[in-house]
Design a protein around this motif. Sequence first.
Motif, PDB file in Angstrom:
ATOM      1  N   ARG A 196       0.930  -1.308  -0.023  1.00  0.00           N
ATOM      2  CA  ARG A 196       0.054   0.110   0.202  1.00  0.00           C
ATOM      3  C   ARG A 196       0.813   1.224  -0.119  1.00  0.00           C
ATOM      4  O   ARG A 196       0.242   2.278  -0.233  1.00  0.00           O
ATOM      5  CB  ARG A 196      -0.832  -0.048   1.269  1.00  0.00           C
ATOM      6  CG  ARG A 196      -2.102  -1.239   1.173  1.00  0.00           C
ATOM      7  CD  ARG A 196      -2.833  -0.790   2.140  1.00  0.00           C
ATOM      8  NE  ARG A 196      -3.556   0.329   2.855  1.00  0.00           N
ATOM      9  CZ  ARG A 196      -4.590   0.745   2.182  1.00  0.00           C
ATOM     10  NH1 ARG A 196      -5.268   0.053   1.369  1.00  0.00           N
ATOM     11  NH2 ARG A 196      -5.034   2.001   2.692  1.00  0.00           N
TER      12      ARG A 196
ATOM     13  N   TYR B 229       2.861   4.371  -1.009  1.00  0.00           N
ATOM     14  CA  TYR B 229       3.274   4.995  -2.328  1.00  0.00           C
ATOM     15  C   TYR B 229       4.691   5.399  -2.413  1.00  0.00           C
ATOM     16  O   TYR B 229       5.432   5.434  -1.454  1.00  0.00           O
ATOM     17  CB  TYR B 229       2.425   6.180  -2.402  1.00  0.00           C
ATOM     18  CG  TYR B 229       2.565   7.244  -1.506  1.00  0.00           C
ATOM     19  CD1 TYR B 229       3.643   8.424  -1.702  1.00  0.00           C
ATOM     20  CD2 TYR B 229       1.992   7.238  -0.180  1.00  0.00           C
ATOM     21  CE1 TYR B 229       3.838   9.348  -0.555  1.00  0.00           C
ATOM     22  CE2 TYR B 229       1.999   8.331   0.633  1.00  0.00           C
ATOM     23  CZ  TYR B 229       2.794   9.211   0.414  1.00  0.00           C
ATOM     24  OH  TYR B 229       3.246  10.317   1.349  1.00  0.00           O
TER      25      TYR B 229
ATOM     26  N   ASP C  81       5.009   8.055  -7.485  1.00  0.00           N
ATOM     27  CA  ASP C  81       3.663   8.234  -7.321  1.00  0.00           C
ATOM     28  C   ASP C  81       3.407   9.708  -6.883  1.00  0.00           C
ATOM     29  O   ASP C  81       2.457  10.612  -7.557  1.00  0.00           O
ATOM     30  CB  ASP C  81       3.068   7.221  -6.431  1.00  0.00           C
ATOM     31  CG  ASP C  81       3.112   6.014  -6.696  1.00  0.00           C
ATOM     32  OD1 ASP C  81       3.116   5.717  -8.011  1.00  0.00           O
ATOM     33  OD2 ASP C  81       3.367   4.922  -5.801  1.00  0.00           O
TER      34      ASP C  81
ATOM     35  N   ASN D 271      -8.378  11.147  -5.941  1.00  0.00           N
ATOM     36  CA  ASN D 271      -8.652  10.022  -5.394  1.00  0.00           C
ATOM     37  C   ASN D 271      -7.379   8.992  -5.181  1.00  0.00           C
ATOM     38  O   ASN D 271      -6.754   9.094  -5.936  1.00  0.00           O
ATOM     39  CB  ASN D 271      -9.624   9.230  -6.526  1.00  0.00           C
ATOM     40  CG  ASN D 271      -9.920   7.841  -5.995  1.00  0.00           C
ATOM     41  OD1 ASN D 271      -9.762   7.355  -5.043  1.00  0.00           O
ATOM     42  ND2 ASN D 271     -10.611   6.919  -6.995  1.00  0.00           N
ATOM     43  N   SER D 272      -7.354   8.887  -3.878  1.00  0.00           N
ATOM     44  CA  SER D 272      -5.865   8.197  -3.660  1.00  0.00           C
ATOM     45  C   SER D 272      -5.675   6.897  -4.008  1.00  0.00           C
ATOM     46  O   SER D 272      -4.662   6.412  -4.278  1.00  0.00           O
ATOM     47  CB  SER D 272      -5.785   7.994  -1.883  1.00  0.00           C
ATOM     48  OG  SER D 272      -6.992   7.356  -1.325  1.00  0.00           O
ATOM     49  N   ALA D 273      -6.885   6.112  -4.355  1.00  0.00           N
ATOM     50  CA  ALA D 273      -6.773   4.827  -5.088  1.00  0.00           C
ATOM     51  C   ALA D 273      -6.111   4.955  -6.462  1.00  0.00           C
ATOM     52  O   ALA D 273      -5.410   4.140  -6.970  1.00  0.00           O
ATOM     53  CB  ALA D 273      -8.079   4.040  -5.217  1.00  0.00           C
TER      54      ALA D 273
ATOM     55  N   HIS E 230      -3.733   6.735  -7.137  1.00  0.00           N
ATOM     56  CA  HIS E 230      -2.145   7.298  -7.181  1.00  0.00           C
ATOM     57  C   HIS E 230      -1.599   6.185  -6.053  1.00  0.00           C
ATOM     58  O   HIS E 230      -0.729   6.549  -5.326  1.00  0.00           O
ATOM     59  CB  HIS E 230      -2.196   8.751  -6.943  1.00  0.00           C
ATOM     60  CG  HIS E 230      -2.663   9.556  -7.929  1.00  0.00           C
ATOM     61  ND1 HIS E 230      -1.830  10.073  -8.772  1.00  0.00           N
ATOM     62  CD2 HIS E 230      -3.860   9.970  -8.104  1.00  0.00           C
ATOM     63  CE1 HIS E 230      -2.808  11.005  -9.676  1.00  0.00           C
ATOM     64  NE2 HIS E 230      -3.723  11.245  -9.077  1.00  0.00           N
ATOM     65  N   ASN E 231      -1.894   5.323  -6.131  1.00  0.00           N
ATOM     66  CA  ASN E 231      -1.235   4.131  -5.126  1.00  0.00           C
ATOM     67  C   ASN E 231      -1.229   4.430  -3.849  1.00  0.00           C
ATOM     68  O   ASN E 231      -0.339   4.492  -3.016  1.00  0.00           O
ATOM     69  CB  ASN E 231       0.291   4.097  -5.654  1.00  0.00           C
ATOM     70  CG  ASN E 231       0.811   2.586  -5.016  1.00  0.00           C
ATOM     71  OD1 ASN E 231       0.187   1.786  -4.544  1.00  0.00           O
ATOM     72  ND2 ASN E 231       2.016   2.667  -5.090  1.00  0.00           N
ATOM     73  N   GLN E 232      -2.399   4.947  -3.465  1.00  0.00           N
ATOM     74  CA  GLN E 232      -2.786   5.212  -1.919  1.00  0.00           C
ATOM     75  C   GLN E 232      -1.988   6.535  -1.440  1.00  0.00           C
ATOM     76  O   GLN E 232      -1.903   6.463  -0.232  1.00  0.00           O
ATOM     77  CB  GLN E 232      -2.680   4.125  -1.009  1.00  0.00           C
ATOM     78  CG  GLN E 232      -3.457   2.832  -1.553  1.00  0.00           C
ATOM     79  CD  GLN E 232      -4.883   3.169  -1.449  1.00  0.00           C
ATOM     80  OE1 GLN E 232      -5.538   3.676  -0.695  1.00  0.00           O
ATOM     81  NE2 GLN E 232      -5.678   2.374  -2.523  1.00  0.00           N
ATOM     82  N   THR E 233      -1.503   7.259  -2.539  1.00  0.00           N
ATOM     83  CA  THR E 233      -1.041   8.503  -2.025  1.00  0.00           C
ATOM     84  C   THR E 233      -2.230   9.538  -1.500  1.00  0.00           C
ATOM     85  O   THR E 233      -2.985   9.968  -2.205  1.00  0.00           O
ATOM     86  CB  THR E 233      -0.553   9.181  -3.122  1.00  0.00           C
ATOM     87  OG1 THR E 233       0.412   8.433  -3.687  1.00  0.00           O
ATOM     88  CG2 THR E 233       0.458  10.350  -2.453  1.00  0.00           C
ATOM     89  N   ASN E 234      -1.940   9.758  -0.311  1.00  0.00           N
ATOM     90  CA  ASN E 234      -3.136  10.487   0.545  1.00  0.00           C
ATOM     91  C   ASN E 234      -2.800  11.799   0.950  1.00  0.00           C
ATOM     92  O   ASN E 234      -3.460  12.687   1.559  1.00  0.00           O
ATOM     93  CB  ASN E 234      -3.701   9.585   1.661  1.00  0.00           C
ATOM     94  CG  ASN E 234      -2.813   9.107   2.633  1.00  0.00           C
ATOM     95  OD1 ASN E 234      -1.645   9.815   2.933  1.00  0.00           O
ATOM     96  ND2 ASN E 234      -3.325   8.502   3.406  1.00  0.00           N
TER      97      ASN E 234
ATOM     98  N   SER F 108      -5.791  14.572   0.512  1.00  0.00           N
ATOM     99  CA  SER F 108      -6.524  13.952  -0.805  1.00  0.00           C
ATOM    100  C   SER F 108      -7.917  14.298  -0.616  1.00  0.00           C
ATOM    101  O   SER F 108      -8.421  14.595  -1.582  1.00  0.00           O
ATOM    102  CB  SER F 108      -6.627  12.475  -0.781  1.00  0.00           C
ATOM    103  OG  SER F 108      -7.213  11.983   0.219  1.00  0.00           O
TER     104      SER F 108
END
Length: 346
Positions: free
Chosen positions: A19, A21, A25, A90-92, A94-98, A135
């Motif tokens: 998970r 990033y 990313d 949307n963090s999903a 961008h590889n869960q980049t929040n 995010s």
Amino acid sequence: MELFVMGLLYCSILFGMVRAYTLTDEQNLRTSLLTGYDSELRPGTDRAFRLDINTSFYLFSINEFDLNTGKLTLTGFFDTKWFDERLSWNSASHNQTNKTTIPQNRLWLPNFVNINPFEEIKGLGNDLVRVRVSSSGICEWYALQALEVICDADVSNFPFDTQYCTLKFFIWGYEPTEVKVNFMSANVILTLYQENGVWDIVSSTTYTQVNFYGFEEIIVGFHLKRRTAYYVTSLILPITSFSLLMGFVFVLPPESGERLGFSTTVLLSIVLYLTLIEGMLPEASEPNVSIIGHILVSYVVSGAIIVVFVILSFKIQSCSRRKPVPRFIVSFFKCCFEEKGKVQYL
């Protein structure tokens, strides 16, 4: 059981690694966010609604308060948050980049401008400060600044005086219907504050108000109280002692010839302290001059009168005993000791 725990720990670590990033990313995310972003336009898709900005002021230290120039220097920062829908993602995707951080000069900022500066007008922050963006589009800006503002000092009760000083800001270029500042705390937050050696913060306040011209002022106020222990021991006690010593000059025997030297020395000491205090106090003070200044002047005047009396006593002592007492001295004592038409001779 131990194998089960180790397997569970391994799976959690592996899942966390999947998970996490990467730098690439975050680079791709920043490029996506800033492409077509105009930092000169305030956030808000519907311009009919104002932008709400939440802020708090944290004080680090009071660096200097010069009463002669009215210059107050302190260090602190505004913890400011607002919503910018252009910076949400949307963090999903961008590889869960929040979250990410972006230099403040590349984003729209609430332009806090100090309107009571000591010298030049400045905005908050600098190119070293970065804005933390999540995010959800929430931007958090820590505007750290060393501020120099004007604070008119009232030294009427010096050295037992209290001062009220304010920091005043505008969000330049926006009306209250467009941008509204809300303080999250009614007071300055002092969790990071380092005590000052001269001034104590009695209380503080933070609020906004709309001025006569319809612009919103952002105000941070401080009630400062002077620490008096130093002034009591180094100023008040010595001059009080000198004034008491002046009264004992006539206890010295006249034939010793020390009366004039003693009284002159004490008078010069009082004048010296008066000079020191004048260097501490501002030339102009509202509403009145310091009370201790008046007291010192009265000490100087009374000391000068005593010196004159000492000189006159020497003059009278050197006169011949056969010479009559001057009539003005006789009249003076008659006025002082006359009671119901009778003269009381001591």
